[in-house]
Design a protein around this motif. Structure first.
Motif, mmCIF file in Angstrom:
data_model
loop_
_atom_site.group_PDB
_atom_site.id
_atom_site.type_symbol
_atom_site.label_atom_id
_atom_site.label_comp_id
_atom_site.label_asym_id
_atom_site.label_seq_id
_atom_site.Cartn_x
_atom_site.Cartn_y
_atom_site.Cartn_z
ATOM 1 N N GLU A 282 -7.118 0.254 -1.083
ATOM 2 C CA GLU A 282 -6.227 0.785 -2.122
ATOM 3 C C GLU A 282 -4.848 0.152 -1.963
ATOM 4 O O GLU A 282 -4.392 -0.083 -0.853
ATOM 5 C CB GLU A 282 -6.124 2.302 -2.016
ATOM 6 C CG GLU A 282 -7.427 3.000 -2.333
ATOM 7 C CD GLU A 282 -7.259 4.494 -2.464
ATOM 8 O OE1 GLU A 282 -6.135 4.954 -2.767
ATOM 9 O OE2 GLU A 282 -8.256 5.207 -2.264
ATOM 10 N N TYR A 283 -4.205 -0.077 -3.093
ATOM 11 C CA TYR A 283 -2.891 -0.715 -3.088
ATOM 12 C C TYR A 283 -2.001 -0.060 -4.129
ATOM 13 O O TYR A 283 -2.482 0.617 -5.035
ATOM 14 C CB TYR A 283 -3.018 -2.214 -3.393
ATOM 15 C CG TYR A 283 -3.573 -2.496 -4.776
ATOM 16 C CD1 TYR A 283 -2.719 -2.647 -5.863
ATOM 17 C CD2 TYR A 283 -4.940 -2.580 -5.001
ATOM 18 C CE1 TYR A 283 -3.220 -2.874 -7.135
ATOM 19 C CE2 TYR A 283 -5.442 -2.812 -6.259
ATOM 20 C CZ TYR A 283 -4.583 -2.957 -7.329
ATOM 21 O OH TYR A 283 -5.078 -3.168 -8.586
ATOM 22 N N THR A 284 -0.704 -0.251 -3.969
ATOM 23 C CA THR A 284 0.242 0.191 -4.992
ATOM 24 C C THR A 284 0.749 -0.993 -5.804
ATOM 25 O O THR A 284 1.095 -0.847 -6.959
ATOM 26 C CB THR A 284 1.442 0.940 -4.368
ATOM 27 O OG1 THR A 284 2.054 0.102 -3.384
ATOM 28 C CG2 THR A 284 0.998 2.249 -3.738
ATOM 29 N N GLU A 285 0.806 -2.159 -5.164
ATOM 30 C CA GLU A 285 1.190 -3.379 -5.877
ATOM 31 C C GLU A 285 0.408 -4.562 -5.326
ATOM 32 O O GLU A 285 0.269 -4.722 -4.123
ATOM 33 C CB GLU A 285 2.689 -3.641 -5.746
ATOM 34 C CG GLU A 285 3.147 -4.796 -6.601
ATOM 35 C CD GLU A 285 4.668 -4.955 -6.642
ATOM 36 O OE1 GLU A 285 5.119 -5.971 -7.201
ATOM 37 O OE2 GLU A 285 5.397 -4.092 -6.131
ATOM 38 N N THR B 228 0.850 -1.178 0.000
ATOM 39 C CA THR B 228 0.000 0.000 0.000
ATOM 40 C C THR B 228 0.891 1.235 0.000
ATOM 41 O O THR B 228 2.113 1.128 0.157
ATOM 42 C CB THR B 228 -0.923 0.040 1.236
ATOM 43 O OG1 THR B 228 -0.117 0.157 2.415
ATOM 44 C CG2 THR B 228 -1.804 -1.197 1.324
ATOM 45 N N LYS C 215 -1.414 -10.037 -11.114
ATOM 46 C CA LYS C 215 -0.451 -9.017 -10.742
ATOM 47 C C LYS C 215 -0.922 -7.670 -11.250
ATOM 48 O O LYS C 215 -1.423 -7.567 -12.373
ATOM 49 C CB LYS C 215 0.906 -9.386 -11.344
ATOM 50 C CG LYS C 215 2.068 -8.705 -10.707
ATOM 51 C CD LYS C 215 3.365 -9.342 -11.171
ATOM 52 C CE LYS C 215 4.464 -8.799 -10.325
ATOM 53 N NZ LYS C 215 5.550 -9.676 -10.118
ATOM 54 N N ASP C 216 -0.750 -6.620 -10.428
ATOM 55 C CA ASP C 216 -1.077 -5.276 -10.853
ATOM 56 C C ASP C 216 -0.168 -4.309 -10.107
ATOM 57 O O ASP C 216 0.109 -4.492 -8.908
ATOM 58 C CB ASP C 216 -2.551 -4.963 -10.557
ATOM 59 C CG ASP C 216 -2.999 -3.669 -11.212
ATOM 60 O OD1 ASP C 216 -2.526 -3.363 -12.336
ATOM 61 O OD2 ASP C 216 -3.807 -2.951 -10.614
ATOM 62 N N LEU C 217 0.266 -3.277 -10.810
ATOM 63 C CA LEU C 217 1.161 -2.285 -10.251
ATOM 64 C C LEU C 217 0.578 -0.911 -10.554
ATOM 65 O O LEU C 217 0.337 -0.590 -11.727
ATOM 66 C CB LEU C 217 2.555 -2.411 -10.852
ATOM 67 C CG LEU C 217 3.640 -1.455 -10.391
ATOM 68 C CD1 LEU C 217 3.911 -1.636 -8.905
ATOM 69 C CD2 LEU C 217 4.904 -1.681 -11.182
ATOM 70 N N LYS C 218 0.314 -0.117 -9.535
ATOM 71 C CA LYS C 218 -0.210 1.237 -9.706
ATOM 72 C C LYS C 218 0.906 2.228 -9.387
ATOM 73 O O LYS C 218 1.587 2.066 -8.383
ATOM 74 C CB LYS C 218 -1.398 1.488 -8.784
ATOM 75 C CG LYS C 218 -2.610 0.688 -9.140
ATOM 76 C CD LYS C 218 -3.754 1.067 -8.245
ATOM 77 C CE LYS C 218 -5.013 0.338 -8.680
ATOM 78 N NZ LYS C 218 -6.164 0.743 -7.891
ATOM 79 N N LYS C 219 1.061 3.199 -10.243
ATOM 80 C CA LYS C 219 2.091 4.217 -10.004
ATOM 81 C C LYS C 219 1.475 5.562 -9.832
ATOM 82 O O LYS C 219 0.441 5.864 -10.237
ATOM 83 C CB LYS C 219 3.092 4.232 -11.152
ATOM 84 C CG LYS C 219 3.909 2.988 -11.185
ATOM 85 C CD LYS C 219 5.066 3.130 -12.108
ATOM 86 C CE LYS C 219 5.921 1.872 -12.015
ATOM 87 N NZ LYS C 219 7.190 1.995 -12.565
ATOM 88 N N GLU D 179 -9.729 -9.202 -12.630
ATOM 89 C CA GLU D 179 -10.300 -8.120 -11.831
ATOM 90 C C GLU D 179 -11.205 -8.662 -10.729
ATOM 91 O O GLU D 179 -11.221 -8.147 -9.617
ATOM 92 C CB GLU D 179 -11.083 -7.145 -12.725
ATOM 93 C CG GLU D 179 -10.217 -6.341 -13.672
ATOM 94 C CD GLU D 179 -9.713 -7.125 -14.887
ATOM 95 O OE1 GLU D 179 -10.298 -8.189 -15.228
ATOM 96 O OE2 GLU D 179 -8.708 -6.705 -15.469
ATOM 97 N N GLU E 207 -10.501 -8.142 -6.784
ATOM 98 C CA GLU E 207 -11.510 -7.465 -5.976
ATOM 99 C C GLU E 207 -11.909 -8.318 -4.775
ATOM 100 O O GLU E 207 -12.000 -7.828 -3.648
ATOM 101 C CB GLU E 207 -12.736 -7.164 -6.836
ATOM 102 C CG GLU E 207 -13.818 -6.404 -6.084
ATOM 103 C CD GLU E 207 -15.026 -6.122 -6.966
ATOM 104 O OE1 GLU E 207 -16.150 -6.327 -6.472
ATOM 105 O OE2 GLU E 207 -14.829 -5.717 -8.126
#
Length: 146
Positions: free
Chosen positions: A123-126, A53, A142-146, A109, A113
């Motif tokens: 909410e997460y960043t990775e 997070t 896998k998901d990465l948010k920047k 997804e 979820e």
């Protein structure tokens, strides 16, 4: 006298080795269910989750694996300062895994979820999850948010 000391020391070393050997891996479940029972209950044999997070790297980590040698479980939530291993982790994760009802046919997804909701993360960043389903197929989400 020297012989008596050697016997006592030898016995002490042997006892220590036996006690330490009996302790086992701290992540092992002491009375594990069978692999078949886990597969039918959860639908998977391996679950390895790591969520970062904005506040905390490795905020939530959950790992679970069942194989012929037994069951290992670990749960760490850095946000709640919770660290569980072995039986405690398994008992904590069991209802979560049952409620998740993951299948390999679900969309990425939907899986993400469900997992985020189950582990209380909004909410997460990775997000990194690897699941080995009962048929042996391993899928990575896998998901990465920047």
């Amino acid at each position: 006298m020297v012989m008596l000391k050697r016997k006592i020391l030898g016995s002490a070393f042997l006892s220590t080795a036996l006690i330490l050997g009996a302790c086992g891996d701290k992540e092992e479940v002491s009375d594990p269910p069978t692999a078949d029972a886990v597969e039918s209950e959860f639908g998977f044999t391996s679950f390895d989750l790591d969520i970062d997070t904005a506040e905390q790297r490795d905020a939530v980590e959950a790992s679970f694996e069942v194989d012929a040698t037994g069951v290992e479980a670990e749960y760490v939530n850095s946000l709640d300062s919770k660290k569980l291993h072995g039986d405690e982790a398994y008992e904590f994760l069991k209802p979560i895994f049952t409620d998740l009802a993951l299948t390999k046919d679900m969309e990425k997804e939907e899986v993400m979820e469900k997992v985020l909701t189950a582990f209380g993360i909004s909410e997460y960043t990775e997000f990194d999850l690897e699941v080995q389903y009962e048929d042996g197929q391993e899928i990575e989400y896998k998901d990465l948010k920047k």
